[in-house]
Design a protein around this motif. Structure first.
Motif, PDB file in Angstrom:
ATOM      1  N   ASP A   1      -0.359 -81.021 102.414  1.00 57.82           N
ATOM      2  CA  ASP A   1      -1.730 -80.536 102.537  1.00 57.82           C
ATOM      3  C   ASP A   1      -2.370 -80.404 101.157  1.00 57.82           C
ATOM      4  OD1 ASP A   1      -1.233 -80.267 105.264  1.00 57.82           O
ATOM      5  OD2 ASP A   1      -0.750 -78.130 105.098  1.00 57.82           O
ATOM      6  N   PHE A   2      -3.619 -80.853 101.075  1.00 56.56           N
ATOM      7  CA  PHE A   2      -4.421 -80.755  99.859  1.00 56.56           C
ATOM      8  C   PHE A   2      -5.788 -80.188 100.217  1.00 56.56           C
ATOM      9  CE2 PHE A   2      -1.263 -83.958  99.077  1.00 56.56           C
ATOM     10  CZ  PHE A   2      -0.880 -83.729  97.771  1.00 56.56           C
ATOM     11  N   ALA A   3      -6.490 -79.655  99.255  1.00 56.10           N
ATOM     12  CA  ALA A   3      -7.802 -79.067  99.507  1.00 56.10           C
ATOM     13  C   ALA A   3      -8.793 -80.103 100.042  1.00 56.10           C
ATOM     14  CB  ALA A   3      -8.345 -78.403  98.246  1.00 56.10           C
ATOM     15  N   ASP A   4      -8.741 -81.312  99.481  1.00 55.10           N
ATOM     16  CA  ASP A   4      -9.663 -82.369  99.895  1.00 55.10           C
ATOM     17  C   ASP A   4      -9.116 -83.716  99.425  1.00 55.10           C
ATOM     18  OD1 ASP A   4     -10.281 -82.456  97.104  1.00 55.10           O
ATOM     19  OD2 ASP A   4     -11.935 -81.033  97.408  1.00 55.10           O
ATOM     20  N   ALA A   5      -9.833 -84.782  99.752  1.00 57.14           N
ATOM     21  CA  ALA A   5      -9.393 -86.134  99.391  1.00 57.14           C
ATOM     22  C   ALA A   5      -9.306 -86.314  97.878  1.00 57.14           C
ATOM     23  CB  ALA A   5     -10.332 -87.176  99.998  1.00 57.14           C
ATOM     24  N   ALA A   6     -10.206 -85.684  97.138  1.00 55.01           N
ATOM     25  CA  ALA A   6     -10.179 -85.798  95.679  1.00 55.01           C
ATOM     26  C   ALA A   6      -8.914 -85.161  95.101  1.00 55.01           C
ATOM     27  CB  ALA A   6     -11.426 -85.147  95.076  1.00 55.01           C
ATOM     28  N   ALA A   7      -8.477 -84.052  95.667  1.00 51.82           N
ATOM     29  CA  ALA A   7      -7.253 -83.396  95.200  1.00 51.82           C
ATOM     30  C   ALA A   7      -6.032 -84.275  95.481  1.00 51.82           C
ATOM     31  CB  ALA A   7      -7.089 -82.030  95.861  1.00 51.82           C
ATOM     32  N   LEU A   8      -6.006 -84.927  96.648  1.00 48.82           N
ATOM     33  CA  LEU A   8      -4.916 -85.857  96.961  1.00 48.82           C
ATOM     34  C   LEU A   8      -4.923 -87.024  95.980  1.00 48.82           C
ATOM     35  CD1 LEU A   8      -2.628 -87.163  98.567  1.00 48.82           C
ATOM     36  CD2 LEU A   8      -4.358 -87.993 100.181  1.00 48.82           C
TER      37      LEU A   8
ATOM     38  N   ASP B   1      -3.518 -90.894 105.331  1.00 45.63           N
ATOM     39  CA  ASP B   1      -4.121 -89.624 104.962  1.00 45.63           C
ATOM     40  C   ASP B   1      -5.466 -89.508 105.668  1.00 45.63           C
ATOM     41  OD1 ASP B   1      -6.452 -89.970 102.702  1.00 45.63           O
ATOM     42  OD2 ASP B   1      -4.926 -91.552 102.482  1.00 45.63           O
ATOM     43  N   TYR B   2      -5.880 -88.254 105.867  1.00 46.38           N
ATOM     44  CA  TYR B   2      -7.100 -88.007 106.623  1.00 46.38           C
ATOM     45  C   TYR B   2      -7.583 -86.571 106.414  1.00 46.38           C
ATOM     46  CZ  TYR B   2      -3.412 -86.215 109.659  1.00 46.38           C
ATOM     47  OH  TYR B   2      -2.293 -85.570 110.135  1.00 46.38           O
ATOM     48  N   PRO B   3      -8.902 -86.364 106.578  1.00 49.61           N
ATOM     49  CA  PRO B   3      -9.406 -85.003 106.550  1.00 49.61           C
ATOM     50  C   PRO B   3      -9.053 -84.317 107.870  1.00 49.61           C
ATOM     51  CG  PRO B   3     -11.202 -86.532 106.981  1.00 49.61           C
ATOM     52  CD  PRO B   3      -9.959 -87.357 106.724  1.00 49.61           C
ATOM     53  N   VAL B   4      -8.739 -83.031 107.792  1.00 46.97           N
ATOM     54  CA  VAL B   4      -8.339 -82.273 108.976  1.00 46.97           C
ATOM     55  C   VAL B   4      -9.530 -81.479 109.481  1.00 46.97           C
ATOM     56  CG1 VAL B   4      -6.820 -80.465 109.839  1.00 46.97           C
ATOM     57  CG2 VAL B   4      -5.977 -82.116 108.168  1.00 46.97           C
TER      58      VAL B   4
ATOM     59  N   HIS C   1      -7.188 -81.704 103.556  1.00 41.72           N
ATOM     60  CA  HIS C   1      -6.854 -83.125 103.646  1.00 41.72           C
ATOM     61  C   HIS C   1      -5.331 -83.251 103.765  1.00 41.72           C
ATOM     62  CE1 HIS C   1      -8.572 -87.166 103.278  1.00 41.72           C
ATOM     63  NE2 HIS C   1      -7.392 -87.510 102.810  1.00 41.72           N
ATOM     64  N   LYS C   2      -4.873 -84.098 104.654  1.00 43.09           N
ATOM     65  CA  LYS C   2      -3.445 -84.227 104.921  1.00 43.09           C
ATOM     66  C   LYS C   2      -2.951 -85.625 104.553  1.00 43.09           C
ATOM     67  CE  LYS C   2      -1.670 -82.089 108.407  1.00 43.09           C
ATOM     68  NZ  LYS C   2      -0.708 -81.119 107.915  1.00 43.09           N
ATOM     69  N   LEU C   3      -1.760 -85.649 103.966  1.00 45.18           N
ATOM     70  CA  LEU C   3      -1.020 -86.881 103.706  1.00 45.18           C
ATOM     71  C   LEU C   3       0.175 -86.876 104.654  1.00 45.18           C
ATOM     72  CD1 LEU C   3      -0.270 -89.367 101.853  1.00 45.18           C
ATOM     73  CD2 LEU C   3       1.112 -87.728 100.556  1.00 45.18           C
ATOM     74  N   VAL C   4       0.371 -87.966 105.377  1.00 45.43           N
ATOM     75  CA  VAL C   4       1.518 -88.101 106.276  1.00 45.43           C
ATOM     76  C   VAL C   4       2.266 -89.373 105.901  1.00 45.43           C
ATOM     77  CG1 VAL C   4       2.264 -88.425 108.675  1.00 45.43           C
ATOM     78  CG2 VAL C   4       0.382 -86.865 108.164  1.00 45.43           C
ATOM     79  N   VAL C   5       3.586 -89.241 105.768  1.00 44.56           N
ATOM     80  CA  VAL C   5       4.439 -90.381 105.469  1.00 44.56           C
ATOM     81  C   VAL C   5       5.450 -90.512 106.604  1.00 44.56           C
ATOM     82  CG1 VAL C   5       6.003 -91.437 103.803  1.00 44.56           C
ATOM     83  CG2 VAL C   5       4.176 -89.915 103.003  1.00 44.56           C
TER      84      VAL C   5
ATOM     85  N   GLY D   1      -1.998 -79.734  92.774  1.00 45.64           N
ATOM     86  CA  GLY D   1      -2.927 -79.602  93.895  1.00 45.64           C
ATOM     87  C   GLY D   1      -2.269 -79.525  95.262  1.00 45.64           C
ATOM     88  N   LEU D   2      -0.966 -79.617  95.329  1.00 48.16           N
ATOM     89  CA  LEU D   2      -0.249 -79.543  96.605  1.00 48.16           C
ATOM     90  C   LEU D   2      -0.317 -78.120  97.136  1.00 48.16           C
ATOM     91  CD1 LEU D   2       1.637 -81.036  98.622  1.00 48.16           C
ATOM     92  CD2 LEU D   2       3.543 -80.296  97.175  1.00 48.16           C
ATOM     93  N   LEU D   3      -0.852 -77.958  98.345  1.00 48.28           N
ATOM     94  CA  LEU D   3      -0.989 -76.631  98.947  1.00 48.28           C
ATOM     95  C   LEU D   3       0.219 -76.272  99.810  1.00 48.28           C
ATOM     96  CD1 LEU D   3      -4.731 -76.811 100.046  1.00 48.28           C
ATOM     97  CD2 LEU D   3      -3.771 -75.762  97.971  1.00 48.28           C
ATOM     98  N   ALA D   4       0.744 -77.235 100.530  1.00 46.98           N
ATOM     99  CA  ALA D   4       1.896 -77.010 101.407  1.00 46.98           C
ATOM    100  C   ALA D   4       2.529 -78.357 101.718  1.00 46.98           C
ATOM    101  CB  ALA D   4       1.472 -76.327 102.703  1.00 46.98           C
ATOM    102  N   TRP D   5       3.814 -78.322 102.071  1.00 46.96           N
ATOM    103  CA  TRP D   5       4.504 -79.558 102.457  1.00 46.96           C
ATOM    104  C   TRP D   5       5.578 -79.225 103.469  1.00 46.96           C
ATOM    105  CZ3 TRP D   5       9.713 -79.809 101.384  1.00 46.96           C
ATOM    106  CH2 TRP D   5      10.191 -78.894 100.452  1.00 46.96           C
TER     107      TRP D   5
END
Length: 103
Positions: free
Chosen positions: A60-67, A95-98, A2-6, A34-38
């Protein structure tokens, strides 16, 4: 994943934005659980004309719940509250699932 974009439109004071973002805001972000990469960039270009954005951030997060858990954490709350200290041009958060692909 799951990705967060700002996306950040141009601020009133670009130098203040850059300095504050790197020295104050990103250290908060790096502590998100829970942050995997930024990654981020101040070199946002458009194919045609001027880009409507000054800077971009991706996480990047594992899933929407982790975000969601990260955003609800004390560090997530502090980072959200900190945005007004540098983003005078506003902010667009998505944010959105990849979906993975292969070549």
């Amino acid at each position: 994943m799951h990705k967060l974009v700002v996306l950040y439109p141009k601020p009133v004071d670009p130098d203040h934005f850059r300095n504050y973002y790197v020295t104050n805001h990103l250290p908060l972000v790096m502590k998100w659980p829970g942050l995997l990469a930024w990654r981020y960039s101040f070199d946002v270009a458009a194919k045609r004309g001027e880009s409507p954005y000054f800077a971009v951030f991706e996480a990047d997060f594992a899933d929407a719940a982790a975000l969601a858990a990260s955003q609800a954490s004390p560090y997530g709350q502090r980072a959200a509250a900190d945005v007004v200290n540098y983003a005078t041009g506003g902010v667009v958060v998505i944010d959105y699932p990849v979906q993975d692909g292969t070549v």
